[in-house]
Scaffold this motif. Structure first.
Motif, PDB file in Angstrom:
ATOM      1  N   SER A  54       0.805  -1.225   0.000  1.00 52.28           N
ATOM      2  CA  SER A  54       0.000   0.000   0.000  1.00 52.28           C
ATOM      3  C   SER A  54       0.839   1.277   0.000  1.00 52.28           C
ATOM      4  N   LEU A  55       2.165   1.150  -0.096  1.00 53.44           N
ATOM      5  CA  LEU A  55       3.035   2.319   0.029  1.00 53.44           C
ATOM      6  C   LEU A  55       3.204   3.083  -1.261  1.00 53.44           C
ATOM      7  N   TYR A  56       2.999   2.391  -2.411  1.00 53.49           N
ATOM      8  CA  TYR A  56       3.298   3.013  -3.685  1.00 53.49           C
ATOM      9  C   TYR A  56       2.045   3.106  -4.546  1.00 53.49           C
ATOM     10  N   SER A  57       1.911   4.172  -5.251  1.00 54.66           N
ATOM     11  CA  SER A  57       0.772   4.364  -6.143  1.00 54.66           C
ATOM     12  C   SER A  57       1.243   5.054  -7.400  1.00 54.66           C
ATOM     13  N   GLN A  58       0.365   5.105  -8.384  1.00 57.11           N
ATOM     14  CA  GLN A  58       0.724   5.703  -9.668  1.00 57.11           C
ATOM     15  C   GLN A  58       0.809   7.219  -9.512  1.00 57.11           C
ATOM     16  N   ASN A  59       2.021   7.790  -9.776  1.00 58.94           N
ATOM     17  CA  ASN A  59       2.203   9.220  -9.647  1.00 58.94           C
ATOM     18  C   ASN A  59       3.022   9.800 -10.783  1.00 58.94           C
ATOM     19  N   GLU A  60       3.268   9.015 -11.809  1.00 59.67           N
ATOM     20  CA  GLU A  60       4.025   9.480 -12.947  1.00 59.67           C
ATOM     21  C   GLU A  60       3.166   9.341 -14.206  1.00 59.67           C
TER      22      GLU A  60
ATOM     23  N   PHE B 221      13.461  -6.984  -7.064  1.00 56.24           N
ATOM     24  CA  PHE B 221      13.033  -5.636  -6.700  1.00 56.24           C
ATOM     25  C   PHE B 221      13.516  -4.684  -7.783  1.00 56.24           C
ATOM     26  N   GLY B 222      12.635  -3.818  -8.302  1.00 58.37           N
ATOM     27  CA  GLY B 222      13.013  -2.942  -9.400  1.00 58.37           C
ATOM     28  C   GLY B 222      12.577  -1.506  -9.194  1.00 58.37           C
ATOM     29  N   TYR B 223      13.241  -0.603  -9.946  1.00 53.70           N
ATOM     30  CA  TYR B 223      12.941   0.828  -9.857  1.00 53.70           C
ATOM     31  C   TYR B 223      13.057   1.449 -11.246  1.00 53.70           C
ATOM     32  N   ARG B 224      12.087   2.296 -11.618  1.00 52.28           N
ATOM     33  CA  ARG B 224      12.110   2.992 -12.902  1.00 52.28           C
ATOM     34  C   ARG B 224      12.495   4.454 -12.693  1.00 52.28           C
ATOM     35  N   PHE B 225      13.303   4.994 -13.610  1.00 55.16           N
ATOM     36  CA  PHE B 225      13.654   6.408 -13.558  1.00 55.16           C
ATOM     37  C   PHE B 225      13.794   6.933 -14.979  1.00 55.16           C
ATOM     38  N   ASN B 226      13.757   8.230 -15.124  1.00 50.24           N
ATOM     39  CA  ASN B 226      13.812   8.858 -16.435  1.00 50.24           C
ATOM     40  C   ASN B 226      15.162   8.619 -17.104  1.00 50.24           C
TER      41      ASN B 226
ATOM     42  N   LEU C 174      11.103 -30.049 -19.960  1.00 51.96           N
ATOM     43  CA  LEU C 174       9.877 -29.400 -19.511  1.00 51.96           C
ATOM     44  C   LEU C 174      10.272 -28.300 -18.535  1.00 51.96           C
ATOM     45  N   ASP C 175      10.046 -27.054 -18.942  1.00 57.16           N
ATOM     46  CA  ASP C 175      10.354 -25.903 -18.099  1.00 57.16           C
ATOM     47  C   ASP C 175       9.072 -25.168 -17.758  1.00 57.16           C
ATOM     48  N   GLY C 176       9.057 -24.542 -16.610  1.00 56.44           N
ATOM     49  CA  GLY C 176       7.871 -23.798 -16.213  1.00 56.44           C
ATOM     50  C   GLY C 176       8.100 -23.048 -14.926  1.00 56.44           C
ATOM     51  N   GLY C 177       7.051 -22.388 -14.470  1.00 55.80           N
ATOM     52  CA  GLY C 177       7.161 -21.650 -13.225  1.00 55.80           C
ATOM     53  C   GLY C 177       5.944 -20.810 -12.947  1.00 55.80           C
ATOM     54  N   LEU C 178       6.001 -20.116 -11.839  1.00 54.97           N
ATOM     55  CA  LEU C 178       4.923 -19.240 -11.401  1.00 54.97           C
ATOM     56  C   LEU C 178       5.550 -17.969 -10.851  1.00 54.97           C
ATOM     57  N   LYS C 179       5.171 -16.839 -11.439  1.00 55.06           N
ATOM     58  CA  LYS C 179       5.711 -15.548 -11.008  1.00 55.06           C
ATOM     59  C   LYS C 179       4.566 -14.692 -10.479  1.00 55.06           C
ATOM     60  N   MET C 180       4.844 -13.920  -9.433  1.00 52.80           N
ATOM     61  CA  MET C 180       3.840 -13.024  -8.877  1.00 52.80           C
ATOM     62  C   MET C 180       4.524 -11.757  -8.390  1.00 52.80           C
ATOM     63  N   GLY C 181       3.771 -10.650  -8.393  1.00 49.27           N
ATOM     64  CA  GLY C 181       4.396  -9.418  -7.961  1.00 49.27           C
ATOM     65  C   GLY C 181       3.466  -8.232  -7.976  1.00 49.27           C
ATOM     66  N   TYR C 182       4.066  -7.062  -7.717  1.00 50.60           N
ATOM     67  CA  TYR C 182       3.353  -5.792  -7.635  1.00 50.60           C
ATOM     68  C   TYR C 182       4.076  -4.778  -8.513  1.00 50.60           C
ATOM     69  N   ASN C 183       3.302  -3.904  -9.189  1.00 50.58           N
ATOM     70  CA  ASN C 183       3.887  -2.926 -10.089  1.00 50.58           C
ATOM     71  C   ASN C 183       3.264  -1.553  -9.878  1.00 50.58           C
ATOM     72  N   SER C 184       4.123  -0.514  -9.818  1.00 50.10           N
ATOM     73  CA  SER C 184       3.678   0.870  -9.897  1.00 50.10           C
ATOM     74  C   SER C 184       4.545   1.555 -10.940  1.00 50.10           C
ATOM     75  N   ASP C 185       4.314   2.842 -11.176  1.00 52.37           N
ATOM     76  CA  ASP C 185       5.108   3.525 -12.194  1.00 52.37           C
ATOM     77  C   ASP C 185       6.577   3.653 -11.797  1.00 52.37           C
ATOM     78  N   ARG C 186       6.876   3.559 -10.517  1.00 51.97           N
ATOM     79  CA  ARG C 186       8.257   3.687 -10.053  1.00 51.97           C
ATOM     80  C   ARG C 186       8.820   2.387  -9.481  1.00 51.97           C
ATOM     81  N   ILE C 187       8.052   1.769  -8.596  1.00 51.26           N
ATOM     82  CA  ILE C 187       8.536   0.626  -7.820  1.00 51.26           C
ATOM     83  C   ILE C 187       7.822  -0.652  -8.254  1.00 51.26           C
ATOM     84  N   LEU C 188       8.568  -1.742  -8.303  1.00 52.55           N
ATOM     85  CA  LEU C 188       7.948  -3.061  -8.493  1.00 52.55           C
ATOM     86  C   LEU C 188       8.760  -4.098  -7.729  1.00 52.55           C
ATOM     87  N   PHE C 189       8.105  -5.166  -7.322  1.00 49.94           N
ATOM     88  CA  PHE C 189       8.786  -6.244  -6.619  1.00 49.94           C
ATOM     89  C   PHE C 189       7.960  -7.516  -6.741  1.00 49.94           C
TER      90      PHE C 189
END
Length: 353
Positions: free
Chosen positions: A32-38, A330-335, A285-300
């Protein structure tokens, strides 16, 4: 060295379980800490980040193990002296790069006086060209020790006596893959490079042609062996991305494949050279399960991955390699700065023409 193969991994790996626990803590405390602001470009199916560079850290529990099968005696279980792999990634528009290594600050290369020193380096390039994806990968691993010392020295004491070490045992791999994304409403970038975000749940058939060249070099006393492998296989992959409450996602994938392995084994034992060549049909046979959270700046997020491969060495023996591992990212977007944005944008415009 003909019977050299990767060791089967333990599905109850404690490192993998630990990553899942960390993921749960992430979601409970930070969702709940990050929201769309870009401001970003928005369409019916996707959110694009055309001016953003994505940097990402990926912590993986994938291990490097080999098993030397000796039909006349005990098997030789070789492992590297590490617990984790760390991959640092940079993605911008259609191009991406990552570098992987053993992070000492996460417990890598402990007890070097007992197990010796291991090194690992991995370089990966990826190019999204429309609905095509091309990857190029080079990796090198060196320094192994005998994990099953009790099989050779019953009086050996764990934690006190040193392991038998093979500091010159090394593996090299050069691999490439070419993939095509059939469904234009599905974004593979949204779960790989994260340079865009998918707004609606969708999936796609993603066939791939995978080809790699591997060498395994072992040198000790009077024995000098080198095994070369060329693998080519066709994979029928399928990916799906479930979007939950706009910002969360769960993305399973499954990719069966069939291929051919060309193997050449050259060894020199006490001055006598032996060369053997074999061809095998492989199943994967390859496979997997990925889950996460995304905002305009932060994702994990995190993922759980598995890989099952096998081939018939002869009528009575099947060589198999099964592994399961977890990954936390853990990722971060910047200009993007101008000196990067301008040349890449020119290339991107030519590709779209």
């Amino acid at each position: 060295m003909k019977a050299l193969k990767k060791k089967n991994a333990n599905p109850t790996n404690h490192n993998t379980i630990g990553l899942c626990v960390v993921l749960a803590v992430f979601f409970l405390n930070f969702s709940s800490l990050y929201s769309q602001n870009e401001k970003s470009q928005d369409t019916v199916n996707f959110i694009y980040y055309p001016d953003k560079i994505m940097i990402r850290a990926n912590l993986s529990t994938q291990s490097d193990n080999y098993l030397l099968n000796n039909k006349k005696g005990s098997n030789l279980d070789l492992e590297t002296n590490n617990s984790y792999k760390l991959f640092l990634s940079v993605d911008y528009k259609f191009i991406g790069f990552s570098y992987g290594f053993y992070p000492k600050f996460f417990g890598g290369n402990k007890d070097e006086d007992l197990k010796g020193k291991s090194t690992f380096s991995d370089y990966n390039f990826r190019f999204f060209l429309g609905r095509w994806l091309q990857t190029v990968n080079y990796s090198k691993t060196k320094g192994y020790y005998v994990a099953n010392m009790k099989d050779f020295a019953p009086d050996w004491v764990e934690g006190k006596d040193p392991y038998l070490q093979f500091p010159d045992f090394k593996t090299l791999q050069l691999g490439m893959s070419t993939s095509y994304i059939f469904n234009p409403k599905f974004s593979l970038k949204s779960i790989t490079s994260f340079t865009e975000w998918q707004k609606k749940s969708a999936g796609s058939f993603v066939p791939s042609l995978i080809y790699s060249y591997n060498t395994i070099h072992s040198k000790s006393n009077d024995l000098d062996g080198k095994q070369k492998e060329f693998d080519i296989r066709l994979a029928a992959g399928y990916y799906y991305n479930f979007i939950i409450h706009k910002r969360f996602y769960i993305a399973p994938n499954l990719s069966p494949s069939l291929g051919v392995k060309f193997m050449k084994d050259k060894s020199i034992d006490s001055g006598v050279e032996t060369i053997e060549k074999e061809t095998y049909f492989t199943r994967n046979l390859d496979g997997g399960l990925k889950m996460g959270y995304n905002s305009d700046r932060i994702l994990f997020g995190a993922s759980l991955n598995f890989s099952i491969s096998s081939y018939n060495e002869d009528k009575n023996n099947i060589i198999s390699n099964d592994k399961i591992y977890g990954l936390l990212y853990f990722g971060y977007r910047f200009n993007a700065p101008g000196f990067i944005a301008k040349p890449v944008e020119k290339i991107d415009d030519k590709i779209k023409m």
